[in-house]
Design a protein around this motif. Structure first.
Motif, mmCIF file in Angstrom:
data_model
loop_
_atom_site.group_PDB
_atom_site.id
_atom_site.type_symbol
_atom_site.label_atom_id
_atom_site.label_comp_id
_atom_site.label_asym_id
_atom_site.label_seq_id
_atom_site.Cartn_x
_atom_site.Cartn_y
_atom_site.Cartn_z
ATOM 1 N N TYR A 50 25.350 -1.793 -8.892
ATOM 2 C CA TYR A 50 24.875 -1.209 -10.149
ATOM 3 C C TYR A 50 23.364 -1.390 -10.282
ATOM 4 O O TYR A 50 22.652 -0.502 -10.754
ATOM 5 C CB TYR A 50 25.602 -1.816 -11.357
ATOM 6 C CG TYR A 50 25.243 -3.256 -11.662
ATOM 7 C CD1 TYR A 50 24.213 -3.565 -12.542
ATOM 8 C CD2 TYR A 50 25.913 -4.314 -11.061
ATOM 9 C CE1 TYR A 50 23.866 -4.882 -12.802
ATOM 10 C CE2 TYR A 50 25.588 -5.620 -11.329
ATOM 11 C CZ TYR A 50 24.558 -5.903 -12.194
ATOM 12 O OH TYR A 50 24.206 -7.200 -12.455
ATOM 13 N N GLN A 54 20.486 1.582 -10.366
ATOM 14 C CA GLN A 54 19.597 1.594 -11.525
ATOM 15 C C GLN A 54 18.142 1.495 -11.089
ATOM 16 O O GLN A 54 17.267 2.159 -11.643
ATOM 17 C CB GLN A 54 19.955 0.436 -12.467
ATOM 18 C CG GLN A 54 19.224 0.456 -13.774
ATOM 19 C CD GLN A 54 19.637 1.615 -14.656
ATOM 20 O OE1 GLN A 54 20.702 2.199 -14.504
ATOM 21 N NE2 GLN A 54 18.794 1.956 -15.589
ATOM 22 N N ALA A 97 16.572 -3.307 -13.814
ATOM 23 C CA ALA A 97 17.715 -2.761 -13.085
ATOM 24 C C ALA A 97 18.956 -3.624 -13.262
ATOM 25 O O ALA A 97 20.076 -3.122 -13.191
ATOM 26 C CB ALA A 97 17.378 -2.639 -11.602
ATOM 27 N N ARG A 100 22.532 -4.494 -18.037
ATOM 28 C CA ARG A 100 23.696 -3.620 -18.181
ATOM 29 C C ARG A 100 23.738 -3.067 -19.591
ATOM 30 O O ARG A 100 23.540 -3.795 -20.552
ATOM 31 C CB ARG A 100 24.983 -4.379 -17.895
ATOM 32 C CG ARG A 100 25.175 -4.672 -16.439
ATOM 33 C CD ARG A 100 26.589 -5.136 -16.208
ATOM 34 N NE ARG A 100 26.785 -5.449 -14.815
ATOM 35 C CZ ARG A 100 27.822 -5.018 -14.123
ATOM 36 N NH1 ARG A 100 28.742 -4.287 -14.699
ATOM 37 N NH2 ARG A 100 27.962 -5.336 -12.860
ATOM 38 N N LYS A 101 24.017 -1.797 -19.671
ATOM 39 C CA LYS A 101 24.134 -1.166 -20.983
ATOM 40 C C LYS A 101 25.476 -1.519 -21.598
ATOM 41 O O LYS A 101 26.479 -1.663 -20.895
ATOM 42 C CB LYS A 101 24.003 0.353 -20.849
ATOM 43 C CG LYS A 101 22.638 0.780 -20.366
ATOM 44 C CD LYS A 101 22.573 2.272 -20.231
ATOM 45 C CE LYS A 101 21.217 2.685 -19.693
ATOM 46 N NZ LYS A 101 21.168 4.118 -19.419
#
Length: 137
Positions: A50, A54, A97, A100-101
């Motif tokens: 992830y 990103q 990066a 986390r959203k």
């Protein structure tokens, strides 16, 4: 949480070059290479998937097709200051990066909202049925 101070960039992932800054100049211009170009191999950083994706999205066009991130720093007049600036920018990008959203909370529509939506669909259907079809002669 990601801690930038504890993240070490592998030596084989980072290449540092000093380049002469471009711009107007003449014969008497000091041609000392003060601009710094960092070339970082994203595949060798060992980032989680992830964070890797990103980071590629954050870097945008600064990532080559081989996965090399190119950062150039030429804001300052000395090599050391530009080197420090480039490394700080790199660590900021890596830290961003790793963020986390928050997941989107799914909301269930109320019964009245659902009833209104169904009524509007029925109304559109009756309007379409009411339109006259053109018949070829």
């Amino acid at each position: 949480m990601f801690d930038p101070a504890s993240f070490d960039i592998p030596a084989d992932a980072l290449e540092e070059r000093f380049i002469t800054a471009s711009g107007p100049g003449g014969q008497n211009v000091n041609k000392v290479a003060t601009a710094v170009q960092l070339r970082i191999n994203l595949y060798r950083l060992g980032l989680p998937p992830y964070a890797f994706h990103q980071l590629k999205a954050l870097a945008g066009s600064r990532v080559t097709s081989e996965g090399i991130l190119v950062l150039t720093a030429q804001k300052y007049r000395t090599q050391d200051a530009n080197r420090q600036d480039a490394r700080e920018r790199l660590m900021d990008m890596i830290a961003k990066a790793h963020e986390r959203k928050a997941r989107r909370v799914k909301t269930k529509p109320s019964r009245t909202a659902k009833a209104k939506r169904v009524d509007s669909k029925v109304a559109r259907g009756t309007v379409k049925k009411g339109r006259a079809r053109v018949q070829p002669d």
